[in-house]
Design an enzyme around this catalytic site. Structure first.
Site, PDB file in Angstrom:
ATOM      1  N   HIS A  38      18.135 -11.831  -4.007  1.00 25.97           N
ATOM      2  CA  HIS A  38      18.549 -10.916  -2.709  1.00 25.97           C
ATOM      3  C   HIS A  38      17.769  -9.678  -3.091  1.00 25.97           C
ATOM      4  O   HIS A  38      16.590  -9.502  -2.032  1.00 25.97           O
ATOM      5  CB  HIS A  38      19.745 -10.214  -3.621  1.00 25.97           C
ATOM      6  CG  HIS A  38      20.701  -8.897  -2.342  1.00 25.97           C
ATOM      7  ND1 HIS A  38      21.367 -10.193  -1.884  1.00 25.97           N
ATOM      8  CD2 HIS A  38      19.692  -7.932  -2.573  1.00 25.97           C
ATOM      9  CE1 HIS A  38      21.111  -8.296  -0.346  1.00 25.97           C
ATOM     10  NE2 HIS A  38      20.490  -7.480  -1.713  1.00 25.97           N
ATOM     11  N   GLU A  39      16.677  -9.624  -4.242  1.00 24.47           N
ATOM     12  CA  GLU A  39      15.763  -8.394  -4.510  1.00 24.47           C
ATOM     13  C   GLU A  39      14.815  -8.546  -3.597  1.00 24.47           C
ATOM     14  O   GLU A  39      14.191  -8.187  -2.931  1.00 24.47           O
ATOM     15  CB  GLU A  39      15.406  -7.769  -5.677  1.00 24.47           C
ATOM     16  CG  GLU A  39      17.166  -7.602  -6.155  1.00 24.47           C
ATOM     17  CD  GLU A  39      18.248  -6.356  -5.439  1.00 24.47           C
ATOM     18  OE1 GLU A  39      16.969  -5.730  -4.142  1.00 24.47           O
ATOM     19  OE2 GLU A  39      19.084  -6.663  -5.124  1.00 24.47           O
TER      20      GLU A  39
HETATM   21  N1  0A1 Z   1      19.070  -2.284  -1.413  1.00 19.70           N
HETATM   22  C1  0A1 Z   1      20.042  -1.961  -2.868  1.00 19.70           C
HETATM   23  C2  0A1 Z   1      21.342  -1.491  -3.174  1.00 19.70           C
HETATM   24  C3  0A1 Z   1      20.981  -0.654  -4.011  1.00 19.70           C
HETATM   25  C4  0A1 Z   1      21.516   0.883  -2.810  1.00 19.70           C
HETATM   26  C5  0A1 Z   1      21.064   2.210  -3.524  1.00 19.70           C
HETATM   27  C6  0A1 Z   1      20.919   2.428  -5.161  1.00 19.70           C
HETATM   28  O1  0A1 Z   1      21.178   3.484  -5.797  1.00 19.70           O
HETATM   29  C7  0A1 Z   1      21.944   4.586  -4.964  1.00 19.70           C
HETATM   30  C8  0A1 Z   1      20.798   1.256  -5.723  1.00 19.70           C
HETATM   31  C9  0A1 Z   1      20.306   0.191  -5.220  1.00 19.70           C
HETATM   32  C10 0A1 Z   1      20.383  -4.082  -2.740  1.00 19.70           C
HETATM   33  O2  0A1 Z   1      20.940  -3.543  -1.552  1.00 19.70           O
HETATM   34  O3  0A1 Z   1      19.795  -4.713  -3.518  1.00 19.70           O
HETATM   35 ZN    ZN Z   2      19.655  -5.718  -0.556  1.00 13.99          ZN
END
Ligand code: 0A1
Ligand code: ZN
Length: 872
Positions: free
Chosen positions: A302-303
């Protein structure tokens, strides 16, 4: 409900492009005992397409030390400095802004911005953490190139990382050192990351198809290198898969993953420097289960996939969050399906959607995949934005097919690489590449709520015609009383009396109906006998589907449907209908029943030659939260008792079969994580669980033996979970032994907490209260909070206890936690989402607990929004 100090909502309709662009950012970050000094140099220029206006910068908890423009200290009349904003009234067209601030990462318990964890300092900037590091227009449509220099004590913090490529490093006076990193890609501030820590690293390399060599590194707590191999393999698999599937290569010279034990979410896709919750990196056979191994594959993928869907093409504003999240979840789901088993992957996705997203969509926090308003954006990292968002992308894939979808992705990148865009831009690329008009489809992005589709079939023997009539309604949700119909792709097959698929024309056995009005009929010609319809194959749309199936029709589908998802679905309907009927019987003081036909249908599946993982999924009963959605007024005790009664009836009816299978599936050879082996373990542990429904000492002894002898966490933990839910003393023995053995492995301790918080035992709340004071628990650590408190909040019977004890306990913990970490507190507050579905006495308890929370002075915006909406 509103209060005098209600925080103001933000609206999509108010979006304006930024008045100022930032082209480059240079940060100098100096870690000192009295705080971290961040000196920022920003190259700023006016956006000529927008009417001139002041430059507005965001900040939070910054101690401002100096401000200068083009080398000149700013005169007080040139700016307005607030707690959370810095407004520079009339700057020149193009200038250099220099700011110097001090921040206190050691006191940052919110884990947003720059914060301390056990082995050093880490960042989390999405969505609005960068403003807690320096003054900046902290919005995703402002994209800049970053250069970062870090300074810190060398012995304590030998690892200094930021996004991009290392360009300089060296020693400084007093045992300190520095490193400079340059990220050549423009990025929004939410993708910024830095790490200053003492960590071990596992290194590797990856060569892309076009021959670029990428240096890979996984950084973990010292001593944990032997738990990184699986994540590294997952990373390389994901890279290969994205090249093969979407033609997308890694664009970086360095791709680093850093694991940290204190993290609010699962992981974060910062450009070239992903920061992960340890839960999604660390794995070794003796400490991680098959599910953990599989989740690591998915989260690493995913990342990594975000590097294209999120980073190269990012979101214009936070309302567009699903642009990157829905699409990236869809991509990681497809990766999981290709890497493991497509059929079980889909079943698990839908099980998760029904357990989490459907209740969300029916509750006070319901919102569209693309919300139009929010109070606190951190509350919108939801099952709707992620999982329903992925279903919406999947429907596009279903409607236009794999090849056109690939062309749509190519079009999307050709048009938008390097841009910050909207959900419409994504759909337009799909529309243009496929020639399909997606205008009617856009309802899925705008409208909250789960559509309910009712199907009716009629067979005309003389005309050899089967007519399927579909109607749809979508219930009202907050702010959206009236709903428009959605364009719903309904995948349909018709099973003949022998269980085989009928030909729907031209050899097709599945038709994709495009159902887009309130009511529509679809006619199938040349049908020789009354068929059993297999509706919504592979769960072709995120809807609730009603069809008045008879028990024998469900048994027919369960035994024969060529669509494995619908075979599973037939079993879930069969079991679900029976549990609900029994819950009603139990509530009336009658006994639960289990017709022989249901036992026979279950035996057919159990003894079939299907994939063991599929059999296990098919014999796993629907969860209480999922079933509760089907009750007008939820009676959690009757529901719990009815579900257990069915489990016991199946165990009694199939005891010999479960026992024989348990023995036949005994492991041969040492543990390895592999999809086929994992399926066998899952089925064997399901058999162990069913046998222990019979409440016999002999089966408990068998579970204890497995617990003691297992060479892997999957089997050990499955036995522990069985015992922790059973009567007898074996559960306590196993729990004590488990803690004694694993107390130094934080992630295993989380499992130990969760299994107790999720237990069916009558004294579960008392146990959780005791565990709050245990050395293993820490309210500051999100993983511990999720393991103990959120698991308890999801323990349907105990959280919704008739005396209100569960509600009071959790509400008080939310209040304690809010002072430490509002994001995590707000996530915990979501346990209250469905309080209105319960009886008036429970409702009174829940309302009182929520109202007490609501009235607390100084409540965070995060918790306020959730509680306020719950009370409306
Ligand atoms: N974008 C990341 C998810 C994520 C969102 C907010 C965060 O801190 C508030 C940390 C990670 C993902 O979709 O994996
Ligand atoms: Zn994500």
């Amino acid at each position: 409900m509103t209060s005098a100090v209600s925080p103001a909502p933000v609206f999509l309709k108010d979006y304006l492009p930024p008045a100022w662009w930032v082209d480059t950012v240079s940060l100098d970050v100096d870690l000192r005992p009295d705080g971290t000094v961040v000196s920022a140099t920003l190259a700023v220029r006016r956006n000529p397409e927008v009417a001139p206006g002041p430059l507005c910068l965001n900040g939070a908890e910054l101690e401002t030390l100096s401000l200068a423009i083009d080398g000149q200290s700013l005169s007080p009349s040139a700016y307005t400095l607030g707690d959370e904003s810095l407004v520079i009234t009339a700057p020149p067209e193009r200038f250099t802004l220099e700011t110097k601030v001090r921040i206190q990462p050691d006191r940052n318990t919110q884990l947003s911005g720059f914060y301390r964890s056990k082995d050093g300092y880490f960042t989390q900037c999405e969505p609005q953490g960068f403003r807690r590091i320096t003054w900046f227009p902290d919005r995703p449509d402002v994209m800049a190139c970053y250069t970062v220099t870090l300074h810190a004590d060398k012995a304590s913090y030998p690892v200094l990382l930021a996004n991009g490529n290392p360009v300089a490093q060296g020693d400084e006076a007093d045992g300190r050192h520095f490193a400079t990193w340059v990220d050549p890609f423009r990025k929004p501030s939410y993708l910024f990351a830095m790490v200053v820590a003492k960590l071990d690293v596992l290194r590797d390399t990856y060569r892309t198809t076009s021959g670029r060599e990428v240096q890979l590194g996984i950084f973990v707590e010292p001593g944990k290198l032997d738990q990184c191999g699986h994540a590294m393999a997952a990373l390389k698999k994901s890279m290969r898969w994205d090249e093969a599937t979407f033609g997308l290569e890694c664009d970086l010279d360095h791709y680093m993953i850093v694991a940290v034990g204190d993290f609010n979410m699962g992981a974060m896709e910062n450009k070239g420097l992903n920061i992960f919750n340890t839960k999604y990196v660390l794995a070794r056979a003796d400490v991680a289960t098959d599910v953990d191994f599989e989740n690591i594959d998915r989260v690493v993928a995913h990342e990594y996939f975000h590097n294209w869907t999120g980073n190269r093409v990012t979101c214009r504003d936070w309302f567009q969050l699903s642009l990157k999240e829905g699409l990236t979840v869809f991509r990681d789901q497809e990766f999981g399906a290709d890497t493991h088993s497509r059929q079980t992957a889909r079943i698990r996705e839908v099980r998760g959607l029904r357990a989490m997203q459907f209740p969300e969509d029916a509750g006070p926090m319901a919102h569209p995949v693309r919300p139009s308003t929010y109070v606190e954006i951190n509350n919108f990292y939801t099952a709707t934005v992620y999982e329903k968002g992925a279903e919406v992308v999947r429907m596009i894939h279903t409607l236009i097919g794999k090849d056109a979808f690939r062309r749509g992705m190519d079009t999307y990148f050709a048009r938008h690489d390097g841009q910050a865009v909207t959900c419409e831009d994504f759909v337009a690329a799909m529309a243009d590449a496929s020639g399909v008009d997606f205008t009617p489809f856009m309802t899925w992005y705008r409208q909250a709520g789960t559509p309910r589709v009712s199907a009716r079939g009629s067979y005309d023997a003389a005309a050899r015609r089967y007519t399927l009539t579909l109607t749809q309604v979508c219930p009202p949700t907050p702010g959206q009383p009236d709903k428009a119909p959605c364009l719903i792709p309904v995948a349909v097959g018709l099973l003949g009396p022998d269980g085989r698929d009928l030909d729907l024309g031209g050899g097709r056995t599945t038709a994709i109906l495009q159902f887009s009005t309130h009511e529509q009929s679809f006619v199938f010609e040349n049908i020789d006998a009354a068929p059993v319809p297999s509706l919504l194959r592979n769960f072709s749309a995120p809807v609730v589907l009603d069809f008045d199936y008879q028990e024998r029709e469900l048994a027919h589908l369960l035994a024969h449907d060529s669509d494995p998802f619908n075979r599973w679905e037939a079993g879930q309907r069969l079991f679900g209908d029976l549990i609900l009927a029994n819950a009603a019987r139990l509530a009336r003081g009658e006994a639960a029943e289990c017709p022989a036909g249901v036992i026979a249908a279950a035996r057919t599946v159990l003894l079939s030659d299907s994939d063991p993982a599929f059999i296990a999924e098919a014999l796993t009963l629907p969860g209480e939260a999922t079933l509760a959605e089907r009750m007008a007024v939820v009676d959690p005790d009757a529901l719990h008792a009815a579900r257990n009664a069915l489990a016991r009836a199946l165990a009694a009816g199939l005891e010999d079969d479960f026992l024989a299978l348990y023995e036949r599936l005994a492991p041969v050879g040492a543990y390895q994580f592999d999809t086929a082996d994992a399926g066998r373990r899952r089925l064997r542990n399901l058999c162990l669980g069913y046998l222990n429904e019979l409440d016999r000492g002999g089966y408990r002894a068998q579970a204890l033996r497995q617990f003691e002898q297992a060479d892997n966490m999957t089997d050990q933990f499955a036995a522990l979970a069985t015992l922790a839910n059973a009567g007898g003393d074996e559960g306590d023995t196993a729990l004590a032994a488990f803690y004694a053995r694993w107390q130094h492995e934080a992630l295993v301790v989380d499992k130990w907490l969760a299994v107790q918080a999720g237990s069916r035992r009558d004294d579960t709340l008392a146990g959780v209260e005791r565990l709050m004071a245990h050395a293993a628990f820490d309210l500051k650590n999100p993983n511990k909070v999720y393991a103990l408190l959120r698991t308890f909040g999801g323990n349907h019977r105990h959280f919704h206890a008739a005396d209100g004890s569960g509600y009071r306990f959790v509400a008080e913990r939310i209040a304690d936690l809010d002072a430490i970490n509002p994001q995590v507190a707000a996530r915990l507050a979501r346990c209250f989402d469905r309080w209105r579905k319960f009886d008036t006495s429970r409702q009174a308890h829940a309302r009182a607990a929520l109202a007490a929370l609501h009235a607390r002075p100084g409540l965070s915006r995060d918790v306020f929004e959730v509680v306020d909406k719950a009370l409306v």
